[in-house]
Motif scaffolding. Structure first.
Motif, PDB file in Angstrom:
ATOM      1  N   PRO A 262       1.267   5.824   0.284  1.00  0.00           N
ATOM      2  CA  PRO A 262      -0.096   5.564   0.771  1.00  0.00           C
ATOM      3  C   PRO A 262      -0.514   6.462   1.930  1.00  0.00           C
ATOM      4  O   PRO A 262      -1.651   6.942   1.973  1.00  0.00           O
ATOM      5  N   GLY A 263       0.390   6.695   2.882  1.00  0.00           N
ATOM      6  CA  GLY A 263       0.041   7.525   4.028  1.00  0.00           C
ATOM      7  C   GLY A 263      -0.259   8.956   3.654  1.00  0.00           C
ATOM      8  O   GLY A 263      -0.973   9.663   4.379  1.00  0.00           O
ATOM      9  N   SER A 264       0.243   9.405   2.500  1.00  0.00           N
ATOM     10  CA  SER A 264       0.054  10.790   2.068  1.00  0.00           C
ATOM     11  C   SER A 264      -1.336  11.026   1.483  1.00  0.00           C
ATOM     12  O   SER A 264      -1.776  12.164   1.395  1.00  0.00           O
ATOM     13  N   TYR A 265      -1.999   9.963   1.041  1.00  0.00           N
ATOM     14  CA  TYR A 265      -3.350  10.160   0.499  1.00  0.00           C
ATOM     15  C   TYR A 265      -4.421   9.436   1.319  1.00  0.00           C
ATOM     16  O   TYR A 265      -5.479   9.087   0.828  1.00  0.00           O
ATOM     17  N   GLY A 266      -4.115   9.200   2.589  1.00  0.00           N
ATOM     18  CA  GLY A 266      -5.171   8.790   3.508  1.00  0.00           C
ATOM     19  C   GLY A 266      -5.223   7.350   3.938  1.00  0.00           C
ATOM     20  O   GLY A 266      -6.149   6.965   4.674  1.00  0.00           O
ATOM     21  N   ALA A 267      -4.258   6.524   3.538  1.00  0.00           N
ATOM     22  CA  ALA A 267      -4.294   5.123   3.962  1.00  0.00           C
ATOM     23  C   ALA A 267      -4.183   5.031   5.478  1.00  0.00           C
ATOM     24  O   ALA A 267      -3.314   5.663   6.083  1.00  0.00           O
ATOM     25  N   THR A 268      -5.063   4.266   6.100  1.00  0.00           N
ATOM     26  CA  THR A 268      -4.946   4.023   7.536  1.00  0.00           C
ATOM     27  C   THR A 268      -4.129   2.764   7.818  1.00  0.00           C
ATOM     28  O   THR A 268      -3.549   2.624   8.892  1.00  0.00           O
ATOM     29  N   ILE A 269      -4.090   1.856   6.832  1.00  0.00           N
ATOM     30  CA  ILE A 269      -3.271   0.649   6.916  1.00  0.00           C
ATOM     31  C   ILE A 269      -2.614   0.448   5.552  1.00  0.00           C
ATOM     32  O   ILE A 269      -3.285   0.533   4.524  1.00  0.00           O
ATOM     33  N   ALA A 270      -1.317   0.209   5.532  1.00  0.00           N
ATOM     34  CA  ALA A 270      -0.610  -0.083   4.284  1.00  0.00           C
ATOM     35  C   ALA A 270      -0.010  -1.472   4.377  1.00  0.00           C
ATOM     36  O   ALA A 270       0.417  -1.910   5.450  1.00  0.00           O
ATOM     37  N   CYS A 271       0.005  -2.171   3.264  1.00  0.00           N
ATOM     38  CA  CYS A 271       0.573  -3.523   3.258  1.00  0.00           C
ATOM     39  C   CYS A 271       1.153  -3.806   1.878  1.00  0.00           C
ATOM     40  O   CYS A 271       1.010  -3.010   0.951  1.00  0.00           O
ATOM     41  N   GLY A 272       1.826  -4.944   1.765  1.00  0.00           N
ATOM     42  CA  GLY A 272       2.421  -5.294   0.485  1.00  0.00           C
ATOM     43  C   GLY A 272       3.575  -6.269   0.674  1.00  0.00           C
ATOM     44  O   GLY A 272       3.720  -6.880   1.735  1.00  0.00           O
ATOM     45  N   ASP A 273       4.383  -6.403  -0.353  1.00  0.00           N
ATOM     46  CA  ASP A 273       5.527  -7.315  -0.336  1.00  0.00           C
ATOM     47  C   ASP A 273       6.798  -6.518  -0.600  1.00  0.00           C
ATOM     48  O   ASP A 273       6.794  -5.605  -1.434  1.00  0.00           O
ATOM     49  N   ILE A 274       7.873  -6.844   0.103  1.00  0.00           N
ATOM     50  CA  ILE A 274       9.139  -6.130  -0.082  1.00  0.00           C
ATOM     51  C   ILE A 274      10.044  -6.818  -1.092  1.00  0.00           C
ATOM     52  O   ILE A 274      11.228  -6.501  -1.190  1.00  0.00           O
ATOM     53  N   HIS A 275       9.493  -7.740  -1.868  1.00  0.00           N
ATOM     54  CA  HIS A 275      10.295  -8.477  -2.846  1.00  0.00           C
ATOM     55  C   HIS A 275      11.124  -7.562  -3.744  1.00  0.00           C
ATOM     56  O   HIS A 275      12.271  -7.881  -4.089  1.00  0.00           O
ATOM     57  N   SER A 276      10.553  -6.420  -4.122  1.00  0.00           N
ATOM     58  CA  SER A 276      11.242  -5.539  -5.073  1.00  0.00           C
ATOM     59  C   SER A 276      12.416  -4.789  -4.468  1.00  0.00           C
ATOM     60  O   SER A 276      13.177  -4.141  -5.187  1.00  0.00           O
TER      61      SER A 276
END
Length: 465
Positions: A262-276
């Motif tokens: 995400p940071g490589s294509y412009g995300a200023t905030i990234a979020c999600g779940d680490i379940h995987s």
């Protein structure tokens, strides 16, 4: 004489005078008013409890009998994802987090240098994986992380309008609405953007129409809930930036060995779940949310949770780890003045994810990502060969894909019932949450599935239709 057949737990707040004082303080006349935010169909007022069991062996036998009724990964083949998918957990992960000093961990780092270092290493590897800089202790799950990310965007921009995809995970959508509600019901105004019915990608024309100078954030999932890799992500981020809005990306970490960070294509905030990342499927327990930002003070100071920092000590060459990094921004420090509050978190799961990431390394993450893509493509191709079955969306997908059974004359629920009779979990039924997709199901294939598993699934569906 005391009746030894009954257990009397000591819960002081049930004392009538204490309860009355508490209820008066929060201005309620009936304790059930405290649960008004819970939908009626979810509120079980009478508990069907067994008779009291006074010895450990009886409790254990009763629990084992209840658990024996479950259908799980050890008894069934599993093609159900929709946010919580079956992944392989290396034995070393369980071995390490099963150690006594870790398995009893709540969030307590305090002066424990060992746990603090594990957290620091986890943070560092997540930063590399997502091409972001700063990450705090985890949220309860991915949905909570999405709500936290949106609140950050609203505070930074001073705006309240948020654009999100209609194809978003329905469960996370409910969690976000709850997270943005409560005391401040109007914290954010959410507007949903449709998706292309052919590709599954976000409708850019609709996004451009709704994006304006009141937009706090544009939120996307990548991959999406329907499994599609959002190839327009960079353009979406540029549109958000032009409007002065934050660009929030909800990403599945297991995909990032093969999908751009995400940071490589412009995300200023990234979020999600680490379940995987090395977590078992534990009936809703093996989940933990992450929120990450770039190393800018205006973003860093909006993270509500504690972070672990590393710094030199008085001994040359020695590094110390501390969990009080920028402590003044947390609710632990400023209490009622905090912009958000921290409750229970899932620190143990970040330790599991840290061990998993260290074990896999960059090449391992690439290998598992490629394995998932190859196996899911094979499954989609074989299912599409069945009469009346169609793969619904044409966009590139990762791990999950939409299978349309409308042409078979059978409903998803009927097909899933037939599969369950053969000890196979079928796909997530989309017919009620995404009626525009007809009798479709979301199928999930990961690195644990073999060609034999997939071929058995295809043959069983063929017999069912």
């Amino acid at each position: 004489m005391t009746d030894n057949r009954v257990v009397y737990p000591y819960i002081p707040n049930t004392a009538p005078e204490t309860k009355a004082a508490l209820m008066k303080k929060v201005n309620v006349t009936d304790e059930m008013e405290l649960f008004n935010s819970i939908p009626e169909h979810l509120l079980q007022k009478e508990m069907n409890l067994p008779e009291a069991m006074l010895d450990e062996y009886t409790v254990r036998r009763h629990t084992e009998e209840l658990l024996a009724g479950n259908a799980n990964l050890s008894t069934h083949k599993y093609f159900l994802g929709a946010g919580c998918a079956p992944h392989y957990v290396p034995a070393v992960v369980d071995e390490i987090i099963g150690r006594g000093e870790l398995s009893t961990a709540y969030a307590g780092l305090m002066a424990d240098q060992g746990k603090s270092q594990i957290q620091f290493e986890y943070q560092s590897m997540m930063a590399e994986l997502l091409d972001m800089d700063c990450i705090a202790m985890p949220q309860y799950d991915g949905g909570a992380s999405a709500g936290h990310a949106i609140r950050i965007a609203c505070r930074i921009t001073g705006r309240r309008k948020v654009l999100m995809p209609k194809s978003m995970n329905p469960q996370n959508k409910e969690i976000v609405n709850n997270y943005l509600g409560g005391i401040d019901q109007q914290y954010a105004q959410i507007e949903y953007i449709g998706y292309d019915s052919d590709t599954g990608l976000l409708d850019l024309d609709e996004l451009k129409q709704k994006l304006d100078d009141q937009t706090a954030a544009v939120f996307i999932e990548n991959p999406t809930f329907l499994g599609i890799v959002e190839t327009q992500a960079e353009e979406i981020g540029q549109l958000a930036k032009t409007a002065g809005a934050e660009f929030i990306v909800y990403a599945d970490p297991i995909s990032l060995g093969v999908v751009e960070a995400p940071g490589s294509y412009g995300a200023t905030i990234a979020c999600g779940d680490i379940h995987s990342l090395g977590l078992h499927m534990l009936a809703g327990c093996g989940v933990a949310g992450y929120v990450m930002v770039k190393d800018k003070k205006e973003y860093l100071y909006e993270l509500k949770d504690q972070m672990v920092a590393a710094s030199p000590t008085s001994v040359e060459g020695e590094i110390g780890f501390s969990w009080v990094a920028a402590f003044e921004r947390t609710s632990y420090a400023v209490r009622e003045e905090a912009s958000e509050f921290t409750g229970t978190n899932a620190a143990l799961w970040t330790m599991a994810a840290g061990v998993y990431l260290a074990l896999m390394g960059p090449q391992g993450m690439e290998d598992v990502g490629e394995s998932i893509m190859q196996k899911s493509q094979y499954a989609a191709r074989k299912l599409a060969e069945l009469p009346g079955v169609e793969i619904k969306l044409s966009g590139p997908f990762f791990k999950e894909f939409v299978v349309d059974f409308s042409g078979t004359g059978r409903s998803v629920s009927e097909i899933n019932k037939s599969l369950m009779n053969q000890k196979i979990f079928g796909g997530y039924d989309l017919s009620s949450t995404f009626p525009e997709l007809g009798q479709s199901a979301l199928y999930c294939v990961t690195e644990i599935h073999t060609q034999k598993d997939i071929d058995e699934l295809v043959e069983t569906i063929k017999a069912a239709i």
